[in-house]
Motif scaffolding. Structure first.
Motif, PDB file in Angstrom:
ATOM      1  N   ASP A   1     -55.192 -19.833 -14.960  1.00  0.00           N
ATOM      2  CA  ASP A   1     -55.470 -18.434 -14.652  1.00  0.00           C
ATOM      3  C   ASP A   1     -56.963 -18.226 -14.854  1.00  0.00           C
ATOM      4  OD1 ASP A   1     -55.832 -15.668 -14.615  1.00  0.00           O
ATOM      5  OD2 ASP A   1     -53.928 -15.256 -15.609  1.00  0.00           O
ATOM      6  N   LEU A   2     -57.660 -17.782 -13.812  1.00  0.00           N
ATOM      7  CA  LEU A   2     -59.110 -17.628 -13.904  1.00  0.00           C
ATOM      8  C   LEU A   2     -59.536 -16.675 -15.008  1.00  0.00           C
ATOM      9  CD1 LEU A   2     -60.341 -17.498 -10.181  1.00  0.00           C
ATOM     10  CD2 LEU A   2     -60.120 -19.455 -11.704  1.00  0.00           C
ATOM     11  N   LEU A   3     -58.676 -15.729 -15.358  1.00  0.00           N
ATOM     12  CA  LEU A   3     -59.038 -14.780 -16.410  1.00  0.00           C
ATOM     13  C   LEU A   3     -58.817 -15.348 -17.802  1.00  0.00           C
ATOM     14  CD1 LEU A   3     -57.854 -11.330 -15.035  1.00  0.00           C
ATOM     15  CD2 LEU A   3     -60.041 -12.502 -14.784  1.00  0.00           C
ATOM     16  N   ASP A   4     -58.185 -16.488 -17.896  1.00  0.00           N
ATOM     17  CA  ASP A   4     -57.946 -17.165 -19.173  1.00  0.00           C
ATOM     18  C   ASP A   4     -58.739 -18.464 -19.160  1.00  0.00           C
ATOM     19  OD1 ASP A   4     -57.064 -18.403 -21.469  1.00  0.00           O
ATOM     20  OD2 ASP A   4     -54.965 -18.537 -20.854  1.00  0.00           O
ATOM     21  N   ALA A   5     -59.975 -18.408 -19.656  1.00  0.00           N
ATOM     22  CA  ALA A   5     -60.850 -19.580 -19.589  1.00  0.00           C
ATOM     23  C   ALA A   5     -60.222 -20.799 -20.249  1.00  0.00           C
ATOM     24  CB  ALA A   5     -62.195 -19.258 -20.245  1.00  0.00           C
ATOM     25  N   GLY A   6     -59.436 -20.584 -21.286  1.00  0.00           N
ATOM     26  CA  GLY A   6     -58.807 -21.697 -21.977  1.00  0.00           C
ATOM     27  C   GLY A   6     -57.802 -22.437 -21.126  1.00  0.00           C
ATOM     28  N   SER A   7     -57.210 -21.751 -20.142  1.00  0.00           N
ATOM     29  CA  SER A   7     -56.212 -22.387 -19.290  1.00  0.00           C
ATOM     30  C   SER A   7     -56.843 -23.279 -18.226  1.00  0.00           C
ATOM     31  CB  SER A   7     -55.343 -21.333 -18.593  1.00  0.00           C
ATOM     32  OG  SER A   7     -56.065 -20.666 -17.560  1.00  0.00           O
ATOM     33  N   LEU A   8     -58.170 -23.224 -18.096  1.00  0.00           N
ATOM     34  CA  LEU A   8     -58.851 -23.988 -17.048  1.00  0.00           C
ATOM     35  C   LEU A   8     -59.334 -25.348 -17.525  1.00  0.00           C
ATOM     36  CD1 LEU A   8     -61.006 -21.103 -15.510  1.00  0.00           C
ATOM     37  CD2 LEU A   8     -58.766 -21.924 -14.755  1.00  0.00           C
ATOM     38  N   GLY A   9     -59.111 -25.648 -18.797  1.00  0.00           N
ATOM     39  CA  GLY A   9     -59.551 -26.931 -19.332  1.00  0.00           C
ATOM     40  C   GLY A   9     -58.941 -28.085 -18.551  1.00  0.00           C
ATOM     41  N   GLY A  10     -59.772 -28.970 -18.064  1.00  0.00           N
ATOM     42  CA  GLY A  10     -59.310 -30.128 -17.311  1.00  0.00           C
ATOM     43  C   GLY A  10     -59.151 -29.875 -15.824  1.00  0.00           C
ATOM     44  N   ALA A  11     -59.244 -28.623 -15.389  1.00  0.00           N
ATOM     45  CA  ALA A  11     -59.033 -28.319 -13.966  1.00  0.00           C
ATOM     46  C   ALA A  11     -60.054 -29.016 -13.077  1.00  0.00           C
ATOM     47  CB  ALA A  11     -59.087 -26.810 -13.737  1.00  0.00           C
ATOM     48  N   CYS A  12     -61.277 -29.158 -13.572  1.00  0.00           N
ATOM     49  CA  CYS A  12     -62.339 -29.734 -12.757  1.00  0.00           C
ATOM     50  C   CYS A  12     -62.664 -31.189 -13.132  1.00  0.00           C
ATOM     51  CB  CYS A  12     -63.612 -28.894 -12.870  1.00  0.00           C
ATOM     52  SG  CYS A  12     -63.476 -27.254 -12.114  1.00  0.00           S
ATOM     53  N   ASP A  13     -61.897 -31.773 -14.036  1.00  0.00           N
ATOM     54  CA  ASP A  13     -62.140 -33.172 -14.401  1.00  0.00           C
ATOM     55  C   ASP A  13     -61.956 -34.069 -13.186  1.00  0.00           C
ATOM     56  OD1 ASP A  13     -62.533 -32.225 -16.908  1.00  0.00           O
ATOM     57  OD2 ASP A  13     -60.785 -33.189 -17.824  1.00  0.00           O
ATOM     58  N   ASP A  14     -62.909 -34.962 -12.954  1.00  0.00           N
ATOM     59  CA  ASP A  14     -62.857 -35.915 -11.839  1.00  0.00           C
ATOM     60  C   ASP A  14     -62.839 -35.238 -10.479  1.00  0.00           C
ATOM     61  OD1 ASP A  14     -62.717 -38.129 -13.650  1.00  0.00           O
ATOM     62  OD2 ASP A  14     -60.577 -37.735 -13.897  1.00  0.00           O
ATOM     63  N   VAL A  15     -63.368 -34.022 -10.409  1.00  0.00           N
ATOM     64  CA  VAL A  15     -63.434 -33.279  -9.153  1.00  0.00           C
ATOM     65  C   VAL A  15     -64.854 -33.347  -8.597  1.00  0.00           C
ATOM     66  CG1 VAL A  15     -63.420 -30.921  -8.198  1.00  0.00           C
ATOM     67  CG2 VAL A  15     -61.497 -31.734  -9.561  1.00  0.00           C
ATOM     68  N   ASP A  16     -64.971 -33.564  -7.295  1.00  0.00           N
ATOM     69  CA  ASP A  16     -66.278 -33.597  -6.638  1.00  0.00           C
ATOM     70  C   ASP A  16     -66.722 -32.214  -6.177  1.00  0.00           C
ATOM     71  OD1 ASP A  16     -66.380 -36.473  -6.753  1.00  0.00           O
ATOM     72  OD2 ASP A  16     -64.976 -36.512  -5.057  1.00  0.00           O
ATOM     73  N   VAL A  17     -65.776 -31.443  -5.627  1.00  0.00           N
ATOM     74  CA  VAL A  17     -66.094 -30.161  -5.004  1.00  0.00           C
ATOM     75  C   VAL A  17     -65.075 -29.114  -5.429  1.00  0.00           C
ATOM     76  CG1 VAL A  17     -66.398 -28.931  -2.808  1.00  0.00           C
ATOM     77  CG2 VAL A  17     -67.055 -31.345  -2.974  1.00  0.00           C
ATOM     78  N   VAL A  18     -65.550 -27.913  -5.710  1.00  0.00           N
ATOM     79  CA  VAL A  18     -64.678 -26.758  -5.934  1.00  0.00           C
ATOM     80  C   VAL A  18     -64.822 -25.826  -4.742  1.00  0.00           C
ATOM     81  CG1 VAL A  18     -64.282 -24.672  -7.303  1.00  0.00           C
ATOM     82  CG2 VAL A  18     -64.738 -26.850  -8.451  1.00  0.00           C
ATOM     83  N   ILE A  19     -63.693 -25.398  -4.180  1.00  0.00           N
ATOM     84  CA  ILE A  19     -63.689 -24.340  -3.165  1.00  0.00           C
ATOM     85  C   ILE A  19     -62.913 -23.171  -3.753  1.00  0.00           C
ATOM     86  CG2 ILE A  19     -63.013 -23.636  -0.844  1.00  0.00           C
ATOM     87  CD1 ILE A  19     -63.170 -26.527   0.041  1.00  0.00           C
ATOM     88  N   SER A  20     -63.588 -22.050  -3.969  1.00  0.00           N
ATOM     89  CA  SER A  20     -62.912 -20.890  -4.547  1.00  0.00           C
ATOM     90  C   SER A  20     -62.666 -19.819  -3.500  1.00  0.00           C
ATOM     91  CB  SER A  20     -63.712 -20.287  -5.702  1.00  0.00           C
ATOM     92  OG  SER A  20     -63.002 -19.156  -6.206  1.00  0.00           O
ATOM     93  N   CYS A  21     -61.381 -19.591  -3.228  1.00  0.00           N
ATOM     94  CA  CYS A  21     -60.931 -18.488  -2.380  1.00  0.00           C
ATOM     95  C   CYS A  21     -60.307 -17.401  -3.255  1.00  0.00           C
ATOM     96  CB  CYS A  21     -59.875 -18.977  -1.386  1.00  0.00           C
ATOM     97  SG  CYS A  21     -60.231 -20.508  -0.538  1.00  0.00           S
ATOM     98  N   ALA A  22     -60.507 -17.510  -4.553  1.00  0.00           N
ATOM     99  CA  ALA A  22     -59.780 -16.674  -5.507  1.00  0.00           C
ATOM    100  C   ALA A  22     -60.384 -15.278  -5.610  1.00  0.00           C
ATOM    101  CB  ALA A  22     -59.770 -17.344  -6.878  1.00  0.00           C
ATOM    102  N   GLY A  23     -59.513 -14.302  -5.729  1.00  0.00           N
ATOM    103  CA  GLY A  23     -59.949 -12.932  -5.932  1.00  0.00           C
ATOM    104  C   GLY A  23     -58.761 -12.058  -6.289  1.00  0.00           C
ATOM    105  N   ALA A  24     -59.045 -10.829  -6.687  1.00  0.00           N
ATOM    106  CA  ALA A  24     -57.975  -9.893  -7.016  1.00  0.00           C
ATOM    107  C   ALA A  24     -57.144  -9.596  -5.768  1.00  0.00           C
ATOM    108  CB  ALA A  24     -58.555  -8.603  -7.587  1.00  0.00           C
ATOM    109  N   SER A  25     -55.925  -9.188  -5.975  1.00  0.00           N
ATOM    110  CA  SER A  25     -54.998  -8.938  -4.871  1.00  0.00           C
ATOM    111  C   SER A  25     -55.525  -7.855  -3.932  1.00  0.00           C
ATOM    112  CB  SER A  25     -53.636  -8.508  -5.425  1.00  0.00           C
ATOM    113  OG  SER A  25     -52.779  -8.121  -4.376  1.00  0.00           O
ATOM    114  N   MET A  26     -55.322  -8.090  -2.616  1.00  0.00           N
ATOM    115  CA  MET A  26     -55.677  -7.095  -1.603  1.00  0.00           C
ATOM    116  C   MET A  26     -54.451  -6.292  -1.163  1.00  0.00           C
ATOM    117  SD  MET A  26     -58.934  -7.425  -1.036  1.00  0.00           S
ATOM    118  CE  MET A  26     -59.275  -6.763   0.599  1.00  0.00           C
ATOM    119  N   ARG A  27     -53.341  -6.446  -1.865  1.00  0.00           N
ATOM    120  CA  ARG A  27     -52.112  -5.764  -1.469  1.00  0.00           C
ATOM    121  C   ARG A  27     -52.111  -4.315  -1.942  1.00  0.00           C
ATOM    122  NH1 ARG A  27     -47.699 -10.455  -2.994  1.00  0.00           N
ATOM    123  NH2 ARG A  27     -48.124 -11.819  -1.220  1.00  0.00           N
TER     124      ARG A  27
END
Length: 327
Positions: free
Chosen positions: A73-99
């Motif tokens: 969860d992007l709002l929980d920095a602690g939950s992102l640990g390891g998400a980018c390990d061994d990653v070359d590129v990040v593509i972020s399409c993330a944002g608050a809901s448009m609904r």
């Protein structure tokens, strides 16, 4: 872990089957409309995909197919640990809901689009990611008085200041954002904010996804993309009526009146209030980007009607839309 960006590796050929072993790409916001298209495009090009989703076991995760799912969860920095390990590129399409209908979600655009992506950026820098691609919106400079545009631009500024190689992709409004126009046409009357003369060239999410994946190897810091047809807001409404086979009936409400209605809404739900304010601004502002997309809004409308049974008497299921973009 290194806080310095590593050089972007060149895809190599697998010695066993001869297939290309692509870049390792993390997609944030992977379960949204644009995110799903980005994942499909990456897979089609032989890239190795890791999808960041809040619920890997839910329908959003399962719809992504056979990719590496990671919970976060992007709002929980602690939950992102390891998400980018061994990653070359990040593509972020993330944002608050448009609904508009999701009144239970009160997370603001500044919280998610800026704060959440800032958390991801810090994790990416720590992991030594080689490039960060962020999807913002086209025409943000004319819309900065709205929280929606301001949140995107605040993060784009933070990304530029980070020193990390990056590209900001700036689309106009996605075709899926105009789904509600089809619903209004089906019900028999459409409502426009302003006189309907403001122009834009809506873009298909698949075209934007292609631009995001192309950006992996681009040196450009910004890529603006719109669809092939420049249309007035009134013309968009007329296309929706044509798609459902009804005679256009279009009413207008002034921007000032709409903004007055939106203010008390913001007290009940700040996110929806901010979304209404953005809708008022973007509906009365010309938002025309380079016409790089190939898929037309008229074709999108026809496709949506065909899926629902080609009848104006049938309802349409709401597409899952939580990506950025100027409507």
């Amino acid at each position: 872990m290194s806080s310095l960006a590593a050089p972007l590796p060149v895809p190599t050929q697998d010695p066993d089957d001869g297939s290309l072993t692509g870049h390792r790409v993390l997609v944030a916001g992977a379960s949204g409309t644009l995110g799903r298209s980005v994942v499909r495009e990456l897979v089609a090009r032989g890239e190795r995909v890791r999808a960041l989703v809040r619920d890997p076991d839910g329908s959003g995760g399962s719809a992504l197919g056979r990719v590496d799912l990671i919970r976060g969860d992007l709002l929980d920095a602690g939950s992102l640990g390891g998400a980018c390990d061994d990653v070359d590129v990040v593509i972020s399409c993330a944002g608050a809901s448009m609904r508009l209908g999701n009144w239970g979600d009160r997370r603001s655009f500044m919280e998610v689009d800026f704060g959440g992506n800032a958390n991801l950026l810090q994790v990416a820098r720590t992991a030594g990611v080689a490039k960060f691609i962020y999807v913002s919106l086209f025409g943000a400079g004319d819309l900065l008085r709205t929280e929606y545009a301001a949140a995107h631009e605040r993060f784009a500024g933070a990304l530029a200041a980070s020193g990390l190689p990056h590209t900001v992709v700036r689309p106009t409004g996605f075709h899926a954002f105009f789904h509600e126009m089809l619903e209004m046409a089906r019900r028999g009357r459409a409502f426009l904010i302003g006189d309907g003369s403001a122009r834009t060239n809506p873009v298909d999410e698949r075209d934007v996804a292609e631009a995001c994946v192309d950006a992996i190897l681009l040196q450009d810091r910004e890529v603006a993309i719109g669809g092939p047809d420049v249309l007035t807001r009134r013309k968009i409404a007329e296309l929706a009526f044509a798609a459902v086979g009804r005679t256009p009936k279009i009413s207008s409400i002034s921007r000032r009146t709409f903004e007055a209605i939106a203010r008390p809404v913001a007290i009940v739900n700040p996110r929806i209030g901010a979304l209404w304010a953005f809708g008022a601004a973007v509906s009365t502002t010309d938002v025309v980007a380079p016409r790089l997309g190939s898929r037309s809004l008229a074709d999108y409308f026809a496709e949506r009607v065909s899926r629902s049974g080609s009848s104006a008497a049938l309802g349409f299921s709401e597409p899952q839309t939580n990506p950025p973009g100027a409507g």
